[in-house]
Design a protein around this motif. Structure first.
Motif, PDB file in Angstrom:
ATOM      1  N   CYS A 191      39.670  54.755  51.912  1.00  0.00           N
ATOM      2  CA  CYS A 191      38.550  53.872  51.862  1.00  0.00           C
ATOM      3  C   CYS A 191      39.074  52.266  51.603  1.00  0.00           C
ATOM      4  O   CYS A 191      40.543  52.004  51.419  1.00  0.00           O
ATOM      5  CB  CYS A 191      37.513  54.301  50.827  1.00  0.00           C
ATOM      6  SG  CYS A 191      38.197  53.993  49.066  1.00  0.00           S
ATOM      7  N   THR A 192      38.112  51.650  51.608  1.00  0.00           N
ATOM      8  CA  THR A 192      38.386  50.041  51.264  1.00  0.00           C
ATOM      9  C   THR A 192      37.582  49.716  50.093  1.00  0.00           C
ATOM     10  O   THR A 192      36.372  50.044  49.988  1.00  0.00           O
ATOM     11  CB  THR A 192      38.249  49.055  52.438  1.00  0.00           C
ATOM     12  OG1 THR A 192      39.036  49.541  53.614  1.00  0.00           O
ATOM     13  CG2 THR A 192      38.318  47.664  52.119  1.00  0.00           C
ATOM     14  N   ILE A 193      38.277  49.065  49.053  1.00  0.00           N
ATOM     15  CA  ILE A 193      37.491  48.641  47.875  1.00  0.00           C
ATOM     16  C   ILE A 193      37.556  47.175  47.655  1.00  0.00           C
ATOM     17  O   ILE A 193      38.399  46.584  48.251  1.00  0.00           O
ATOM     18  CB  ILE A 193      38.091  49.305  46.675  1.00  0.00           C
ATOM     19  CG1 ILE A 193      39.308  49.050  46.292  1.00  0.00           C
ATOM     20  CG2 ILE A 193      37.657  50.937  46.532  1.00  0.00           C
ATOM     21  CD1 ILE A 193      39.945  49.515  45.031  1.00  0.00           C
ATOM     22  N   LYS A 194      36.574  46.640  46.999  1.00  0.00           N
ATOM     23  CA  LYS A 194      36.422  45.376  46.692  1.00  0.00           C
ATOM     24  C   LYS A 194      36.621  45.366  44.870  1.00  0.00           C
ATOM     25  O   LYS A 194      36.058  46.144  44.194  1.00  0.00           O
ATOM     26  CB  LYS A 194      35.353  44.540  46.776  1.00  0.00           C
ATOM     27  CG  LYS A 194      35.199  43.275  46.466  1.00  0.00           C
ATOM     28  CD  LYS A 194      33.994  42.587  46.857  1.00  0.00           C
ATOM     29  CE  LYS A 194      33.644  41.145  46.507  1.00  0.00           C
ATOM     30  NZ  LYS A 194      32.497  40.495  46.793  1.00  0.00           N
ATOM     31  N   VAL A 195      37.835  44.408  44.505  1.00  0.00           N
ATOM     32  CA  VAL A 195      38.170  44.391  43.270  1.00  0.00           C
ATOM     33  C   VAL A 195      37.009  43.411  42.476  1.00  0.00           C
ATOM     34  O   VAL A 195      36.704  42.352  42.958  1.00  0.00           O
ATOM     35  CB  VAL A 195      39.612  43.671  43.036  1.00  0.00           C
ATOM     36  CG1 VAL A 195      39.834  43.567  41.239  1.00  0.00           C
ATOM     37  CG2 VAL A 195      40.578  44.767  43.544  1.00  0.00           C
ATOM     38  N   LEU A 196      36.429  43.877  41.486  1.00  0.00           N
ATOM     39  CA  LEU A 196      35.299  43.220  40.900  1.00  0.00           C
ATOM     40  C   LEU A 196      35.803  42.401  39.499  1.00  0.00           C
ATOM     41  O   LEU A 196      35.314  41.485  39.334  1.00  0.00           O
ATOM     42  CB  LEU A 196      34.332  44.250  40.319  1.00  0.00           C
ATOM     43  CG  LEU A 196      33.370  44.799  41.454  1.00  0.00           C
ATOM     44  CD1 LEU A 196      32.329  45.988  40.859  1.00  0.00           C
ATOM     45  CD2 LEU A 196      32.811  43.888  42.488  1.00  0.00           C
ATOM     46  N   SER A 197      36.776  43.146  38.824  1.00  0.00           N
ATOM     47  CA  SER A 197      37.155  42.535  37.741  1.00  0.00           C
ATOM     48  C   SER A 197      38.544  43.163  37.272  1.00  0.00           C
ATOM     49  O   SER A 197      38.908  44.386  37.657  1.00  0.00           O
ATOM     50  CB  SER A 197      36.319  42.522  36.698  1.00  0.00           C
ATOM     51  OG  SER A 197      36.103  43.858  36.242  1.00  0.00           O
ATOM     52  N   VAL A 198      39.467  42.349  36.637  1.00  0.00           N
ATOM     53  CA  VAL A 198      40.516  42.978  35.992  1.00  0.00           C
ATOM     54  C   VAL A 198      40.829  42.545  34.483  1.00  0.00           C
ATOM     55  O   VAL A 198      40.762  41.354  34.027  1.00  0.00           O
ATOM     56  CB  VAL A 198      41.870  42.526  36.777  1.00  0.00           C
ATOM     57  CG1 VAL A 198      43.229  43.056  36.172  1.00  0.00           C
ATOM     58  CG2 VAL A 198      41.737  42.874  38.231  1.00  0.00           C
ATOM     59  N   THR A 199      40.553  43.563  33.554  1.00  0.00           N
ATOM     60  CA  THR A 199      40.345  43.084  32.283  1.00  0.00           C
ATOM     61  C   THR A 199      41.398  43.997  31.466  1.00  0.00           C
ATOM     62  O   THR A 199      41.504  45.273  31.442  1.00  0.00           O
ATOM     63  CB  THR A 199      39.131  43.765  31.676  1.00  0.00           C
ATOM     64  OG1 THR A 199      38.026  43.210  32.645  1.00  0.00           O
ATOM     65  CG2 THR A 199      38.883  43.301  30.312  1.00  0.00           C
ATOM     66  N   PRO A 200      42.243  43.214  30.695  1.00  0.00           N
ATOM     67  CA  PRO A 200      43.171  43.660  29.871  1.00  0.00           C
ATOM     68  C   PRO A 200      42.779  44.317  28.775  1.00  0.00           C
ATOM     69  O   PRO A 200      41.509  44.072  28.212  1.00  0.00           O
ATOM     70  CB  PRO A 200      44.069  42.618  29.214  1.00  0.00           C
ATOM     71  CG  PRO A 200      43.581  41.329  29.807  1.00  0.00           C
ATOM     72  CD  PRO A 200      42.180  41.569  30.497  1.00  0.00           C
ATOM     73  N   THR A 201      43.287  45.962  28.287  1.00  0.00           N
ATOM     74  CA  THR A 201      42.731  46.559  27.474  1.00  0.00           C
ATOM     75  C   THR A 201      43.760  47.254  26.751  1.00  0.00           C
ATOM     76  O   THR A 201      45.081  47.335  27.297  1.00  0.00           O
ATOM     77  CB  THR A 201      41.646  47.457  27.818  1.00  0.00           C
ATOM     78  OG1 THR A 201      40.893  48.216  26.562  1.00  0.00           O
ATOM     79  CG2 THR A 201      42.416  48.487  28.631  1.00  0.00           C
ATOM     80  N   LEU A 202      43.758  48.080  25.424  1.00  0.00           N
ATOM     81  CA  LEU A 202      44.492  48.847  25.070  1.00  0.00           C
ATOM     82  C   LEU A 202      44.099  50.244  24.917  1.00  0.00           C
ATOM     83  O   LEU A 202      43.234  50.562  24.864  1.00  0.00           O
ATOM     84  CB  LEU A 202      44.681  48.632  23.631  1.00  0.00           C
ATOM     85  CG  LEU A 202      45.278  46.724  23.322  1.00  0.00           C
ATOM     86  CD1 LEU A 202      45.216  46.575  21.726  1.00  0.00           C
ATOM     87  CD2 LEU A 202      46.721  46.916  23.731  1.00  0.00           C
TER      88      LEU A 202
END
Ligand SMILES: CC(=O)Nc1ccn([C@H]2C[C@H](O)[C@@H](CO)O2)c(=O)n1
Length: 103
Positions: free
Chosen positions: A49-60
């Motif tokens: 499939c093909t996806i669109k990135v909505l957000s990239v959020t640092p976490t622990l």
């Protein structure tokens, strides 16, 4: 050529919209909101499939919540186990939210 891979066992959840995030380590933190990515299976790199990135959020690892687990379509206990298996000893992680745009 694919841009990101997922283990084959997650393919059906992604295509059905049941899995809308993936949690990765530093090596895959470079994706940016709005990017369109070709997605393949880790095992054979076959495109699915093909996806669109909505957000990239640092976490622990220590602050993952039931909401992350819901977005992964698994329990928090299973999610922590999956991440510990894939990224042993890694605590700094990145939540990549996405939507499927074509399959
Ligand atoms: C190569 C590699 O790391 N591939 C990965 C990493 C993670 N996932 C999935 C597994 C869980 O659903 C989340 C959390 O890491 O992302 C994957 O499918 N493939």
């Amino acid at each position: 050529m694919n841009d990101i891979t997922f283990f084959q066992r997650f393919e059906s959840d992604i295509l059905a919209g049941r899995k809308t995030i993936t949690i990765r380590d530093e090596s895959e933190a470079h994706f940016e909101p709005g990017q369109i990515l070709r997605v393949g299976r880790y095992e054979d790199d076959g495109y699915f499939c093909t996806i669109k990135v909505l957000s990239v959020t640092p976490t622990l690892l220590s602050v993952l919540t039931d909401e992350h687990a819901r977005q992964e379509n698994m329990t928090l206990e299973v999610l922590r186990d999956v991440i510990n298996d894939i990224y042993p000893g890694v605590t700094q992680l990145y939540v990549i939210a996405f939507e499927v745009v074509s399959a």
